[in-house]
Motif scaffolding. Structure first.
Motif, PDB file in Angstrom:
ATOM      1  N   ALA A  11       0.836  -1.206   0.000  1.00  0.00           N
ATOM      2  CA  ALA A  11       0.000   0.000   0.000  1.00  0.00           C
ATOM      3  C   ALA A  11       0.871   1.257   0.000  1.00  0.00           C
ATOM      4  CB  ALA A  11      -0.935  -0.014   1.207  1.00  0.00           C
ATOM      5  N   HIS A  12       1.917   1.237   0.808  1.00  0.00           N
ATOM      6  CA  HIS A  12       2.822   2.392   0.862  1.00  0.00           C
ATOM      7  C   HIS A  12       3.504   2.602  -0.502  1.00  0.00           C
ATOM      8  CE1 HIS A  12       5.903   5.123   2.545  1.00  0.00           C
ATOM      9  NE2 HIS A  12       6.715   4.479   1.739  1.00  0.00           N
ATOM     10  N   GLU A  13       3.998   1.507  -1.092  1.00  0.00           N
ATOM     11  CA  GLU A  13       4.663   1.626  -2.397  1.00  0.00           C
ATOM     12  C   GLU A  13       3.664   2.059  -3.473  1.00  0.00           C
ATOM     13  OE1 GLU A  13       7.847   1.567  -2.728  1.00  0.00           O
ATOM     14  OE2 GLU A  13       8.224   0.925  -0.673  1.00  0.00           O
ATOM     15  N   ALA A  14       2.434   1.569  -3.366  1.00  0.00           N
ATOM     16  CA  ALA A  14       1.394   1.993  -4.315  1.00  0.00           C
ATOM     17  C   ALA A  14       1.150   3.495  -4.173  1.00  0.00           C
ATOM     18  CB  ALA A  14       0.106   1.212  -4.084  1.00  0.00           C
ATOM     19  N   GLY A  15       1.284   3.998  -2.950  1.00  0.00           N
ATOM     20  CA  GLY A  15       1.164   5.434  -2.718  1.00  0.00           C
ATOM     21  C   GLY A  15       2.216   6.219  -3.495  1.00  0.00           C
ATOM     22  N   HIS A  16       3.435   5.701  -3.521  1.00  0.00           N
ATOM     23  CA  HIS A  16       4.489   6.336  -4.325  1.00  0.00           C
ATOM     24  C   HIS A  16       4.133   6.293  -5.815  1.00  0.00           C
ATOM     25  CE1 HIS A  16       7.383   7.179  -1.245  1.00  0.00           C
ATOM     26  NE2 HIS A  16       7.598   5.913  -0.916  1.00  0.00           N
ATOM     27  N   LEU A  17       3.646   5.138  -6.259  1.00  0.00           N
ATOM     28  CA  LEU A  17       3.313   4.996  -7.686  1.00  0.00           C
ATOM     29  C   LEU A  17       2.187   5.935  -8.077  1.00  0.00           C
ATOM     30  CD1 LEU A  17       3.372   1.124  -8.301  1.00  0.00           C
ATOM     31  CD2 LEU A  17       4.891   2.818  -9.322  1.00  0.00           C
TER      32      LEU A  17
ATOM     33  N   ALA B  47      17.949  11.742  -1.376  1.00  0.00           N
ATOM     34  CA  ALA B  47      17.213  12.850  -1.979  1.00  0.00           C
ATOM     35  C   ALA B  47      15.715  12.561  -2.025  1.00  0.00           C
ATOM     36  CB  ALA B  47      17.740  13.109  -3.391  1.00  0.00           C
ATOM     37  N   TYR B  48      15.373  11.358  -1.729  1.00  0.00           N
ATOM     38  CA  TYR B  48      13.966  10.977  -1.625  1.00  0.00           C
ATOM     39  C   TYR B  48      13.253  11.995  -0.734  1.00  0.00           C
ATOM     40  CZ  TYR B  48      11.532   6.696  -2.988  1.00  0.00           C
ATOM     41  OH  TYR B  48      10.772   5.768  -3.631  1.00  0.00           O
ATOM     42  N   GLN B  49      12.253  12.589  -1.226  1.00  0.00           N
ATOM     43  CA  GLN B  49      11.613  13.653  -0.454  1.00  0.00           C
ATOM     44  C   GLN B  49      10.868  13.099   0.751  1.00  0.00           C
ATOM     45  OE1 GLN B  49      11.714  17.066  -1.033  1.00  0.00           O
ATOM     46  NE2 GLN B  49      13.361  16.409  -2.384  1.00  0.00           N
TER      47      GLN B  49
ATOM     48  N   SER C 240      15.909   4.226   2.223  1.00  0.00           N
ATOM     49  CA  SER C 240      15.037   4.842   1.232  1.00  0.00           C
ATOM     50  C   SER C 240      13.748   5.360   1.860  1.00  0.00           C
ATOM     51  CB  SER C 240      14.719   3.838   0.113  1.00  0.00           C
ATOM     52  OG  SER C 240      13.979   2.765   0.625  1.00  0.00           O
ATOM     53  N   HIS C 241      13.447   4.895   3.045  1.00  0.00           N
ATOM     54  CA  HIS C 241      12.229   5.316   3.729  1.00  0.00           C
ATOM     55  C   HIS C 241      12.579   5.857   5.107  1.00  0.00           C
ATOM     56  CE1 HIS C 241      10.842   2.603   0.628  1.00  0.00           C
ATOM     57  NE2 HIS C 241       9.662   3.145   0.726  1.00  0.00           N
ATOM     58  N   PRO C 242      13.141   7.050   5.180  1.00  0.00           N
ATOM     59  CA  PRO C 242      13.561   7.577   6.482  1.00  0.00           C
ATOM     60  C   PRO C 242      12.399   7.565   7.478  1.00  0.00           C
ATOM     61  CG  PRO C 242      13.572   9.285   4.779  1.00  0.00           C
ATOM     62  CD  PRO C 242      13.339   7.993   4.102  1.00  0.00           C
TER      63      PRO C 242
ATOM     64  N   GLU D 151       7.279  13.076   0.324  1.00  0.00           N
ATOM     65  CA  GLU D 151       6.766  11.953  -0.463  1.00  0.00           C
ATOM     66  C   GLU D 151       6.476  10.761   0.434  1.00  0.00           C
ATOM     67  OE1 GLU D 151       9.339  11.090  -3.751  1.00  0.00           O
ATOM     68  OE2 GLU D 151       8.577  12.776  -4.911  1.00  0.00           O
ATOM     69  N   GLU D 152       7.324  10.560   1.437  1.00  0.00           N
ATOM     70  CA  GLU D 152       7.104   9.440   2.356  1.00  0.00           C
ATOM     71  C   GLU D 152       5.808   9.630   3.149  1.00  0.00           C
ATOM     72  OE1 GLU D 152       8.506   6.706   2.266  1.00  0.00           O
ATOM     73  OE2 GLU D 152       9.990   7.390   0.820  1.00  0.00           O
ATOM     74  N   ILE D 153       5.622  10.858   3.621  1.00  0.00           N
ATOM     75  CA  ILE D 153       4.419  11.118   4.419  1.00  0.00           C
ATOM     76  C   ILE D 153       3.170  10.979   3.550  1.00  0.00           C
ATOM     77  CG2 ILE D 153       3.194  12.938   5.696  1.00  0.00           C
ATOM     78  CD1 ILE D 153       6.087  13.749   6.704  1.00  0.00           C
TER      79      ILE D 153
END
Ligand SMILES: [Zn+2]
Length: 463
Positions: A108-114, A176-178, A227-229, A181-183
């Protein structure tokens, strides 16, 4: 069976070593040695289960029609990541997760990125690489979203960027991963979980696991964590959202949990070795999953007649389970009984709800081993059937080429070899074999046209 290529997991663990004897040799040598670090692994059962986890989430995320591929990576660390239209999940994550819900949370989290189009520029570049082999090459071991961002010289340039920049470049790109974007991805994940009536507790458990791991071990750094701080604040926010959900206490359906347990045991037996498998089976004592692990362990490390008895008992317990039939086929192949193996694989093919392309290829291999002209013809039909479902199975082309060769169809064998090279990202050899195939084909016939497509393919473009 958990492998790429068949037939043993020992081979799966050495997948690129094995592939380098075949189609992937040019990928490993000419693009970058990173190819050796991303062993993609294929297994009909695990792929079907993970897709079942992902399907409702992708639907909730509006990604259902995007043709997102899920790729399993043979790596014991807990990791998952997305590029372009592909989601990569490590076998380590699948084995560590105690419930489907934990993996569904990650998906679900990765789908959120997509869905959020995060890191889109990078993903666009990776997307231009059309074949799995090249994607794997670009990604590199643990490099995740590395390298390709900084130059626009296309595929070859991107590959070299990863090779030249090495770990440092990878890390810079990852960091550099924002954070926003994680939130955003966390919030989207909760939305998808709510929409599908599932709890966010698994996701929380996964993230909390990383925090604990961070405080416990200074040395071991998990790429997913990089990659996921995971600042405390992010976990706290997530906790609120998860606990607010009406689904917070929802558990996975028992049938799904059973499939999950069977998957974990399988990965433990094939990838973790006997001791790891025994530990996990001990925890699942008395369950069908433990029985499954025992049968697989007996097949790999014990004796074949005993493995067959145990597998027959599994089939009796779940007569419609395609993967029990597959295991039976694997055992019979190893016992040098290809005719009976073919019968078991044929049952597996007919029972497989996910219509995996891998099972018909196994059936084809068994038919090839039977070795009569009639069975060779049937083998070709089955392997083509499997490749029709899953055209990137480069190993399948190797068997196809062999079957054509044994029947004396040399241009067919050469075209199959060309396809195998093509889907391994080895375009130079693909073209050589396509041209050789064409010399014995009638100009304009369907196979000639396919050979011409390969000859015309430009590796930086699309086919
Ligand atoms: Zn993330």
């Amino acid at each position: 069976m958990l492998s790429r290529p068949r037939p043993t997991i020992a081979q799966a663990a050495r997948v690129f070593a094995t592939l380098s004897l075949g189609f992937a040799v040019a990928v490993a040598s000419s693009v970058t040695a990173f190819a050796q670090g991303v062993p993609v692994i294929r297994d009909a059962e695990i792929e079907a289960l993970v897709r079942d986890y992902a399907r409702p989430i992708f639907r909730a995320a509006g990604l259902a029609n995007d043709g997102i591929d899920i790729v399993l990576v043979n790596d014991s660390s807990f990791n998952a990541f997305v590029t372009g239209r592909r989601m990569f999940i490590n076998t380590g994550a699948l084995m560590m997760a105690e419930t489907p819900n934990e993996i569904i949370g990650v998906i679900a989290h990765e789908a959120g990125h997509l869905a959020g189009g995060h890191q889109q520029k990078l993903r666009d570049q990776l997307e231009r690489a059309k074949t799995m082999a090249v994607i794997a090459t670009l990604l590199g071991a643990g490099a995740i979203v590395a390298g390709a961002t900084t130059n626009s010289r296309g595929l070859a340039g991107a590959g070299m960027g990863v090779a030249a920049g090495g770990g440092e470049m990878a890390q810079r790109s990852i960091l550099a991963y924002q954070r926003t974007e994680e939130i955003t991805a966390d919030r989207s994940a909760i939305t998808y979980l709510n929409a599908t009536g599932q709890s966010g507790m698994g996701m929380l458990k996964t993230f909390a696991r990383f925090q604990t791991a961070l405080s416990l071990s200074g040395a071991q750094i998990d790429p997913y964590r990089i990659s996921h701080p995971m600042p405390q604040e992010r976990i706290a926010n997530l906790q609120v959202l998860v606990k607010q959900s009406p689904n917070v206490d929802k558990l996975d359906p028992p049938a799904l949990q059973q499939r999950h347990d069977m998957m974990r045991v399988k990965i433990a037996v094939y990838m973790g070795g006997q001791a790891a498998a025994a530990r996990l089976m001990q925890k699942m004592r008395g369950s069908l999953a433990a029985q499954y692990g025992d049968a697989q362990s007996t097949y790999l490390y014990g004796n074949l007649p005993a493995a067959l008895v145990k597998t027959n008992a599994l089939i009796k317990a779940q007569p419609k389970n395609a993967y029990f039939q597959e295991l039976r086929g694997d055992i019979l192949m190893k016992a040098n009984k290809p005719g009976e193996a073919a019968e078991a694989y044929a049952k597996a093919v007919s029972l497989d709800p996910a219509r995996s392309g891998l099972l018909p290829v196994s059936l084809g291999q068994a038919l090839m081993a039977v070795g009569t002209p009639d069975s060779l013809k049937k083998a070709i039909i089955q392997i083509n059937n499997g490749l029709g479902r899953d055209k990137e199975n480069s190993e399948g082309y190797r068997y196809l080429a062999q079957a054509y060769g044994e029947l004396g169809d040399i241009p067919g064998a050469e075209l199959a070899t060309a396809e195998g090279h093509f889907y391994s990202g080895n375009y130079k050899d693909a073209k050589i074999f396509a041209m050789r195939a064409q010399q014995r084909m009638k100009r304009g016939e369907p196979r000639w046209i396919r050979a011409q497509d390969i000859i015309n393919y430009k590796s930086s473009g699309k086919i």
